[in-house]
Design a protein around this motif. Structure first.
Motif, PDB file in Angstrom:
ATOM      1  N   ALA A   7      26.279  50.423   3.872  1.00 24.08           N
ATOM      2  CA  ALA A   7      25.984  50.994   5.180  1.00 24.08           C
ATOM      3  C   ALA A   7      24.690  51.790   5.103  1.00 24.08           C
ATOM      4  O   ALA A   7      24.380  52.393   4.080  1.00 24.08           O
ATOM      5  N   ALA A   8      23.942  51.790   6.191  1.00 20.65           N
ATOM      6  CA  ALA A   8      22.701  52.558   6.253  1.00 20.65           C
ATOM      7  C   ALA A   8      22.994  54.036   6.097  1.00 20.65           C
ATOM      8  O   ALA A   8      23.997  54.540   6.583  1.00 20.65           O
ATOM      9  N   GLY A   9      22.119  54.721   5.421  1.00 20.26           N
ATOM     10  CA  GLY A   9      22.267  56.156   5.271  1.00 20.26           C
ATOM     11  C   GLY A   9      23.162  56.563   4.112  1.00 20.26           C
ATOM     12  O   GLY A   9      23.507  57.718   3.976  1.00 20.26           O
ATOM     13  N   GLY A  10      23.542  55.617   3.276  1.00 18.26           N
ATOM     14  CA  GLY A  10      24.314  55.939   2.099  1.00 18.26           C
ATOM     15  C   GLY A  10      25.783  56.238   2.358  1.00 18.26           C
ATOM     16  O   GLY A  10      26.438  56.854   1.548  1.00 18.26           O
ATOM     17  N   VAL A  11      26.300  55.802   3.480  1.00 23.51           N
ATOM     18  CA  VAL A  11      27.712  56.016   3.790  1.00 23.51           C
ATOM     19  C   VAL A  11      28.554  55.076   2.946  1.00 23.51           C
ATOM     20  O   VAL A  11      28.244  53.899   2.822  1.00 23.51           O
ATOM     21  N   ASP A  12      29.626  55.584   2.359  1.00 24.11           N
ATOM     22  CA  ASP A  12      30.541  54.761   1.579  1.00 24.11           C
ATOM     23  C   ASP A  12      31.287  53.825   2.526  1.00 24.11           C
ATOM     24  O   ASP A  12      32.100  54.275   3.339  1.00 24.11           O
ATOM     25  N   ALA A  13      31.008  52.546   2.442  1.00 21.40           N
ATOM     26  CA  ALA A  13      31.611  51.572   3.356  1.00 21.40           C
ATOM     27  C   ALA A  13      33.129  51.541   3.246  1.00 21.40           C
ATOM     28  O   ALA A  13      33.818  51.191   4.190  1.00 21.40           O
ATOM     29  N   ASN A  14      33.678  51.931   2.112  1.00 17.36           N
ATOM     30  CA  ASN A  14      35.129  51.956   1.950  1.00 17.36           C
ATOM     31  C   ASN A  14      35.775  53.064   2.777  1.00 17.36           C
ATOM     32  O   ASN A  14      36.966  53.035   3.034  1.00 17.36           O
ATOM     33  N   ALA A  15      35.006  54.054   3.185  1.00 18.91           N
ATOM     34  CA  ALA A  15      35.528  55.168   3.976  1.00 18.91           C
ATOM     35  C   ALA A  15      35.172  55.015   5.449  1.00 18.91           C
ATOM     36  O   ALA A  15      35.305  55.958   6.224  1.00 18.91           O
ATOM     37  N   GLY A  16      34.743  53.820   5.845  1.00 17.33           N
ATOM     38  CA  GLY A  16      34.293  53.601   7.214  1.00 17.33           C
ATOM     39  C   GLY A  16      35.302  53.987   8.277  1.00 17.33           C
ATOM     40  O   GLY A  16      34.963  54.648   9.256  1.00 17.33           O
ATOM     41  N   ALA A  17      36.557  53.596   8.103  1.00 17.10           N
ATOM     42  CA  ALA A  17      37.582  53.914   9.106  1.00 17.10           C
ATOM     43  C   ALA A  17      37.783  55.416   9.215  1.00 17.10           C
ATOM     44  O   ALA A  17      37.893  55.966  10.317  1.00 17.10           O
ATOM     45  N   GLU A  18      37.807  56.089   8.092  1.00 17.49           N
ATOM     46  CA  GLU A  18      37.989  57.546   8.081  1.00 17.49           C
ATOM     47  C   GLU A  18      36.804  58.256   8.727  1.00 17.49           C
ATOM     48  O   GLU A  18      36.974  59.221   9.469  1.00 17.49           O
ATOM     49  N   ILE A  19      35.610  57.751   8.474  1.00 14.57           N
ATOM     50  CA  ILE A  19      34.406  58.355   9.039  1.00 14.57           C
ATOM     51  C   ILE A  19      34.348  58.130  10.546  1.00 14.57           C
ATOM     52  O   ILE A  19      33.935  59.008  11.296  1.00 14.57           O
ATOM     53  N   MET A  20      34.766  56.958  10.997  1.00 14.39           N
ATOM     54  CA  MET A  20      34.649  56.613  12.409  1.00 14.39           C
ATOM     55  C   MET A  20      35.740  57.215  13.286  1.00 14.39           C
ATOM     56  O   MET A  20      35.580  57.308  14.497  1.00 14.39           O
ATOM     57  N   GLU A  21      36.850  57.638  12.720  1.00 16.32           N
ATOM     58  CA  GLU A  21      37.955  58.162  13.526  1.00 16.32           C
ATOM     59  C   GLU A  21      37.534  59.323  14.427  1.00 16.32           C
ATOM     60  O   GLU A  21      37.848  59.315  15.626  1.00 16.32           O
ATOM     61  N   PRO A  22      36.814  60.339  13.942  1.00 10.59           N
ATOM     62  CA  PRO A  22      36.383  61.417  14.851  1.00 10.59           C
ATOM     63  C   PRO A  22      35.470  60.909  15.968  1.00 10.59           C
ATOM     64  O   PRO A  22      35.524  61.404  17.089  1.00 10.59           O
ATOM     65  N   VAL A  23      34.666  59.906  15.676  1.00  9.31           N
ATOM     66  CA  VAL A  23      33.773  59.342  16.694  1.00  9.31           C
ATOM     67  C   VAL A  23      34.598  58.660  17.775  1.00  9.31           C
ATOM     68  O   VAL A  23      34.337  58.817  18.970  1.00  9.31           O
ATOM     69  N   PRO A  28      32.391  64.168  16.861  1.00  9.28           N
ATOM     70  CA  PRO A  28      31.403  64.828  17.712  1.00  9.28           C
ATOM     71  C   PRO A  28      30.805  63.848  18.720  1.00  9.28           C
ATOM     72  O   PRO A  28      30.944  62.634  18.563  1.00  9.28           O
ATOM     73  N   ASP A  29      30.127  64.369  19.710  1.00  4.82           N
ATOM     74  CA  ASP A  29      29.448  63.533  20.696  1.00  4.82           C
ATOM     75  C   ASP A  29      28.191  62.966  20.041  1.00  4.82           C
ATOM     76  O   ASP A  29      27.272  63.707  19.710  1.00  4.82           O
ATOM     77  N   THR A  30      28.166  61.663  19.841  1.00  8.73           N
ATOM     78  CA  THR A  30      27.032  61.023  19.167  1.00  8.73           C
ATOM     79  C   THR A  30      26.024  60.413  20.137  1.00  8.73           C
ATOM     80  O   THR A  30      25.036  59.831  19.699  1.00  8.73           O
ATOM     81  N   ASN A  31      26.256  60.557  21.434  1.00  8.64           N
ATOM     82  CA  ASN A  31      25.344  59.956  22.416  1.00  8.64           C
ATOM     83  C   ASN A  31      23.921  60.466  22.272  1.00  8.64           C
ATOM     84  O   ASN A  31      22.969  59.749  22.563  1.00  8.64           O
ATOM     85  N   CYS A  32      23.753  61.705  21.819  1.00  6.81           N
ATOM     86  CA  CYS A  32      22.411  62.257  21.678  1.00  6.81           C
ATOM     87  C   CYS A  32      21.603  61.540  20.593  1.00  6.81           C
ATOM     88  O   CYS A  32      20.383  61.624  20.570  1.00  6.81           O
ATOM     89  N   LEU A  33      22.269  60.824  19.702  1.00  9.41           N
ATOM     90  CA  LEU A  33      21.578  60.105  18.634  1.00  9.41           C
ATOM     91  C   LEU A  33      21.040  58.754  19.092  1.00  9.41           C
ATOM     92  O   LEU A  33      20.163  58.190  18.450  1.00  9.41           O
ATOM     93  N   ILE A  34      21.587  58.224  20.170  1.00  9.23           N
ATOM     94  CA  ILE A  34      21.171  56.910  20.670  1.00  9.23           C
ATOM     95  C   ILE A  34      19.928  57.096  21.524  1.00  9.23           C
ATOM     96  O   ILE A  34      19.983  57.641  22.616  1.00  9.23           O
TER      97      ILE A  34
END
Length: 67
Positions: A7-23, A28-34
């Motif tokens: 994954a871009a940015g060095g994110v551990d792809a194995n933790a993808g589900a855990e990372i994406m759950e808060p999104v 957090p509100d990630t709309n400001c990043l788009i």
């Protein structure tokens, strides 16, 4: 043959589900990043803009049909 995903940015792809759950829950509100959106058929242009950070591009989102 072993397939791996990086994954871009060095994110551990194995933790993808855990990372994406808060999104998914809206925290957090990630709309400001788009900063840019375009349809999938403009992907080469999107890659060029993202790579060169043209127009202050932070995150380019590909959408099915949106212009």
């Amino acid at each position: 043959m072993q397939k791996t995903m990086k994954a871009a940015g060095g994110v551990d792809a194995n933790a993808g589900a855990e990372i994406m759950e808060p999104v998914r829950c809206g925290k957090p509100d990630t709309n400001c990043l788009i900063t840019h959106r375009a349809p999938l058929y403009d992907i080469l242009e999107g890659c060029r803009i993202f790579e060169n950070k043209a127009g202050g591009c932070i995150k380019w989102i590909m959408t099915p049909f949106e212009k």
